[in-house]
Every structure is written in structure tokens, then in C-alpha cells.
Scaffold this active site. Structure first.
Site, PDB file in Angstrom:
ATOM      1  N   ILE A 154      45.429  52.024  32.965  1.00 19.13           N
ATOM      2  CA  ILE A 154      45.053  52.104  34.476  1.00 19.13           C
ATOM      3  C   ILE A 154      46.484  52.047  35.109  1.00 19.13           C
ATOM      4  CG2 ILE A 154      43.968  51.316  36.636  1.00 19.13           C
ATOM      5  CD1 ILE A 154      41.577  50.669  34.677  1.00 19.13           C
ATOM      6  N   SER A 178      52.531  41.716  31.962  1.00 19.09           N
ATOM      7  CA  SER A 178      51.547  42.031  30.993  1.00 19.09           C
ATOM      8  C   SER A 178      51.678  41.386  29.803  1.00 19.09           C
ATOM      9  CB  SER A 178      52.057  43.523  30.345  1.00 19.09           C
ATOM     10  OG  SER A 178      51.143  44.244  29.802  1.00 19.09           O
ATOM     11  N   VAL A 204      41.091  46.337  41.163  1.00 21.48           N
ATOM     12  CA  VAL A 204      40.301  47.303  40.569  1.00 21.48           C
ATOM     13  C   VAL A 204      40.086  46.775  39.156  1.00 21.48           C
ATOM     14  CG1 VAL A 204      41.033  49.379  41.944  1.00 21.48           C
ATOM     15  CG2 VAL A 204      42.298  48.590  39.843  1.00 21.48           C
ATOM     16  N   ARG A 229      38.510  43.221  37.488  1.00 20.95           N
ATOM     17  CA  ARG A 229      37.268  42.200  37.647  1.00 20.95           C
ATOM     18  C   ARG A 229      37.301  41.041  38.712  1.00 20.95           C
ATOM     19  NH1 ARG A 229      35.100  45.825  35.446  1.00 20.95           N
ATOM     20  NH2 ARG A 229      34.054  45.789  33.660  1.00 20.95           N
ATOM     21  N   GLU A 283      28.690  40.157  42.044  1.00 23.27           N
ATOM     22  CA  GLU A 283      28.317  41.169  42.543  1.00 23.27           C
ATOM     23  C   GLU A 283      26.773  41.309  42.175  1.00 23.27           C
ATOM     24  OE1 GLU A 283      30.561  44.167  40.313  1.00 23.27           O
ATOM     25  OE2 GLU A 283      32.576  43.576  41.219  1.00 23.27           O
ATOM     26  N   HIS A 336      32.406  48.221  43.659  1.00 25.06           N
ATOM     27  CA  HIS A 336      32.492  48.372  42.126  1.00 25.06           C
ATOM     28  C   HIS A 336      32.500  49.828  41.726  1.00 25.06           C
ATOM     29  CE1 HIS A 336      32.650  45.986  38.223  1.00 25.06           C
ATOM     30  NE2 HIS A 336      33.330  47.201  38.046  1.00 25.06           N
TER      31      HIS A 336
END
Lengths: 333, 333
Positions: free
Chosen positions: B173, B192, B248, B250, B279, B297
Site C-alpha cells: 500500500i 519501515s 488507512v 488499523r 469500530e 473502514h
């Protein structure tokens, strides 16, 4: 400095006159930095109780340069009060509010600020398209109404990648749109007054043919007599009930009544509209549609682009008074 | 076809068993196309009145493959009912709902569907960023309330070009996000687990340092023990009152309580949130903020990516039953 000032130069200042033409309600926030270089004539500041035309006739007869702020109309009647005018510096991307025919007849050069605003406009076109396809504004409203918990998932949108995007007007803004959409995996084609020789994208001479071969139309062209209502019901019909129209140009590029009917009847898939035919009025029928994203004519405007516009305007005025070439010419004098 | 079926293969069908593990409320819309290749064991379809665990114990003991639909939790207790399990095919991008430690201990391979969803997630991250910066959802709400005519222009947003964008997690992503943001004129950097040898962007080993050198953070990393609440108050503070966070990944990548406080106190510039800690519950304090874009989501989900996920899932199951290599492995068995 000569003791006999040039016509159109305030006596003793050495700074040439620049007439600021604007709606009374429009700010001209850069006055201070302009006054370092020019003598600013601004009816609404200098003589707020006098009719603007009377001020122009009395004070601006010698002005050679005019800054036209935003979409303030500049008709032939106003131009007639300015016999010495040689250049109109527009501060907006479009110049459909300026009587270009009269300027051409008089040999008055006209510039726009498209270069300063093109990136913002292109960003906004991409943002509107993503918003319409993925239904972000609508989903945001859904959440703020507390409906996620109550009603469950919001309906899905569509993927941008793979969509055939037809760009109407491949100028400054359109080219930036194309560059931005390529990494998303869109197939780009375009319509323009003429084919661009070095452009890699398929060219369609007619908007109808471009629409037949597109999932999305993005309107980035100028509003002229030729482009007025260029998006008519027939174009919407061939674009189809999954088709999307994005407008960051001018409201009257689209036949707005037909657009509203096409959307209400489900014959068009969606629309992202930054401009309308009668701003700030807009068709209230659109307020209830979730496949439409509405924006108050601000695609081109950020503080950063205002600053770029200020720099462009000053550098063009300096170039004019030094007999150097102008940037962003719409027409030569 | 052997008359003595393999264990985990429905007698007589020749089609291997695949257990579908899902919340009762989750659709599994591809059942029909899966049944062409596999015998589907689905507690909610096959035996809706029986407790799911009882069904698994009774019927799924021989199943070698499990499809885990969306974020349905797959804890060690459930895995213990499946002694023959060799592969878990996840249909979502994240796999934090699967007990990876137990899978590793048991030698169970786990795959995700990140490749199918990565482009949609990247599109959505860019869309959320444009929306927060240019305030599109907020302007759309303003128009629908009829406020353009009544109150005049809506406040401006900010230009995307020139912004320093820090990507947290440069996997599938994140790489797609970087590719999309480059033509907008953004300066990309990343954090990263380790530096990517062939990547041209500056690498920051600490998120704190990345935030200090960014105007925007985009969270695209997996949720693990190490990344839980990795965006804490200190990171928000160094990002600053013009800084923007896009999530985008969690919800629990961010300390949500601190995020709400930072936004309410004006110590953070804005946020675009597709995910939340609990959520579909979400902090109601966000509903009143115009510098926040809220999304239920769905960054990764379009009909097009669902189709790509279906193809990936079937091809991975076929590969497994043919002893061929799996795609999108999270861990080897």
C-alpha cells in the site's frame, strides 16, 4: 527621475499607475506589496463614496495597466473609460468575464493567472473524482449522523484504476490532471481545440466521441461561445448511467438543468462540481444526491496559489512597464 | 479419481474441503464460484442452529485449508479444533485478527489479500489527504446546508504540492501511495521495519524522527505488538498544529484518545481516518470537527478489488492443493 512625469505615473512618485478593478466585496489582499512598486488606483479604497465609473473617468484616464481581480466583469463600457489602457492582468484562471473581443480590437494585451492556479485546480479535479467514485463525502456525512453503528456498512464506491478518463481541454490544468491520474492506472484521452503534436494520449475532435469512449469526463477548458453548454444532454446520455462528470472549469460548460435531470433520473452515474451556472445559487435538487460532490468554486484557491498569483501579477506588471515579454498571455496586444 | 477419498475431501466429490470462517453477519458472496472447485464447509450455511465450534469439531477435523473472511477473529481456541489445518487464506489486507503466533507454532501458512486491495487503499489514502487539506467534505456539507448564499465563501484549505509526506510502512500500500503522490509534487520519506535497499526516498528508523521532518503522516503499516499506539501524543506534538495524519491501516496504530485531545486542542492540523479503535463505535467529539474526514473502514473495498480478492483466494487455494507456491504469504508454514 524626470521632473516631468510620464502620463499614467503619479507625479513625484516615479511609480506607474495600476488600476485595480474589482467587485466592492472582493478583497485585494496584496495592496501593500503592490504599493512598493506601483501607484494603486482602487475606486473602493481611494473614493468609496463616488460611483466607480466616475472615479475611472476622473482619475484613471492615463492608466496603462489594469489588474482585474477574480471574476469581476470587465465589459466594453468600462474599457471605454480607459483610453490609455494597454494591458489587462487577470488574477483568475478563466477570463470569460473580460470582453476579449473589445480588448483585441483595441490592441490591449490580456494575461491570466492559470499558471499559478493550475496545480491546485488539477489536484482538486482528482480529489473530486476520487470523492465521487469512492463516495467519501457521503460516507463522512453518514458517519457524522451516527448511522454506521445504527445501519451498518455504507454502500461501496468504485475503483479509480482502469477507468477511461476523458479530459476536456488539455491546457495547463488538463495536463496536470493527466500527469496525476496516470499512476492511478487510468486510461487518458482528451478533446481540445486542436490535437497536441507531442501528446501521447488519444485525441477526439468531438466531445461526443470522447464521451462515448470514456467512463469519466473532466472539464478543464475555458468558457467561450464555442464551449458554452458543450456538455449537453446527448453527451451525458452517451457517457451513461455509470459515467461521472467533474467540472473545475466554469458552470456554463454544462447545461445545468439537463445535468440535474440526468442525475435525478439515474441516467448519469455521478458528478463532482466546483462551479455552477449562477453562483452562489445552485440547484437545490443536488443537495439530496449522494453521488454528487458539491464545492463552492474554490478548486484553484489555496494560500500557496494566492502567493504564486501575487508573484505572477507583480512580475507581469514589472515586465509590462519594462517592455519585457509577458507571461500567461491570453492574447497579444 | 480414487475411490478412497483423501482425508479432508468430501467422499465422492473429489473436491477438497475448504472451511469458511466468518462472522455470522458477514456475507461470503463468492460461495457459488468457490463450490466449482472446493467443498465449502460454512457453519452459518450448513448448520445455522448449531454452535460454530460444535460444527467445527464435528465436521472440520479433516480440513486442511481455511478461508478467514474479513476481520473475523481466528484465535488459538478455534485453531485447536482444526488439527489438520495447514493454511489460512485471509481475505483482508491486515491479519492482526489471526493468532499468527499459534499458526507459526503449528506450522500453518498464512496469506493475506493485500495485493488485491493495495491500490484501492492507496487511492483512498490520497483521497483522504486531499480531502483533509482542501476541506472538500466540509465544503460539501456547507453547501448542502445552504450556507454559501447565506454566509459567503468557505475557508480555504492548503495545497498538496510541496508537502513533506511521511509514509509509515512502505509495503504494498505504502509504495502505491508514494507512486501516486510524486506527480502532485510531494516530498516523500518513510519509516519501515528496515530500510528498503532500492528505494529512493529518505528512510527514518524512528517514527518520531519521521514526524519531525513531515507535514503529513500516512499510516499504511500492519498492526502488531510493536506498532500498537505507535502514533502517540509525542509523535502528534512533533507533527505540529499544521500536521495531518491519514490512517488507512488499523485504528489501534493511533492512541485514539490522545488524537481526539490533540485535534480538540488545535495541536494537530487535521486527520483523515478510515479506521478506529472500537469500530463501528467512534469518538463522537470528532463529529463536530471540519478538519477531520471520517470513513467507515472501507479504504480497501471496491467491487473491483472484491473481484481481485476472489481470484487471489481461489488461485491460492488451488496452489495449496497442488503443492505450488502461495502468493501473499504472511508467514511460511
Amino acid at each position: 527621475m524626470s521632473s516631468q512625469p510620464e502620463p499614467g505615473t503619479e507625479p513625484g512618485s516615479g511609480r506607474p499607475d495600476v488600476l485595480v478593478h474589482r467587485f466592492r466585496s472582493f478583497d485585494f489582499p496584496f495592496q501593500a506589496s503592490f504599493r512598493d512598486h506601483f501607484t494603486i488606483l482602487d475606486p473602493w479604497t481611494d473614493s468609496p463614496d463616488e460611483p466607480a465609473d466616475a472615479f475611472l473617468a476622473r482619475r484613471a484616464g492615463g492608466a496603462r495597466a489594469l489588474v482585474c481581480v477574480g471574476p469581476t466583469p470587465l465589459p466594453a463600457d468600462t474599457l471605454r473609460l480607459l483610453p490609455s489602457l494597454q494591458v489587462v492582468i487577470g488574477t483568475s484562471a478563466g477570463v470569460d468575464h473580460i470582453d476579449l473581443r473589445e480588448c483585441r480590437r483595441r490592441g490591449i494585451a490580456v494575461t491570466n493567472a492559470g499558471a499559478a492556479f493550475a496545480e491546485d485546480a488539477a489536484d482538486y479535479a482528482v480529489a473530486l473524482l476520487l470523492d465521487v467514485l469512492r463516495r467519501m463525502s457521503a460516507a463522512d456525512r453518514y458517519l457524522r449522523e451516527g448511522l454506521w453503528l445504527k445501519n451498518g456498512n455504507y454502500p461501496l464506491g468504485f475503483k479509480l484504476g482502469g477507468k477511461r478518463v476523458g479530459i476536456v481541454g488539455l491546457g495547463n490544468i488538463g495536463s496536470h490532471v493527466a500527469k496525476r491520474l496516470q499512476p492511478f492506472g487510468c486510461d487518458i484521452a482528451y478533446n481540445s481545440r486542436s490535437k497536441k503534436p507531442s501528446c501521447p494520449f488519444p485525441y477526439y475532435a468531438s466531445i461526443h466521441d470522447l464521451a462515448s469512449n470514456s467512463d469519466v469526463l473532466i472539464l478543464c477548458c475555458a468558457l467561450t461561445e464555442e464551449t458554452h453548454h458543450v456538455i449537453n444532454r446527448e453527451v451525458m446520455t452517451v457517457l451513461g448511467d455509470r459515467g461521472v462528470i467533474i467540472n473545475v472549469g466554469r458552470g456554463s460548460l454544462i447545461d445545468e438543468k439537463e445535468l440535474v435531470q440526468s442525475l435525478l433520473q439515474g441516467e448519469l452515474g455521478g458528478a463532482g462540481l466546483d462551479v455552477f451556472e449562477d453562483e452562489p445559487n445552485m440547484p437545490k435538487e443536488l443537495f439530496g444526491l449522494d453521488n454528487v460532490v458539491l464545492s463552492p468554486h474554490r478548486a484553484v484557491i489555496t494560500p500557496e496559489s494566492f502567493e504564486a498569483m501575487r508573484e505572477l501579477t507583480i512580475s507581469n506588471l514589472k515586465a509590462f512597464f519594462s517592455n519585457e515579454p509577458l507571461s500567461c498571455l491570453v492574447q497579444h496586444k
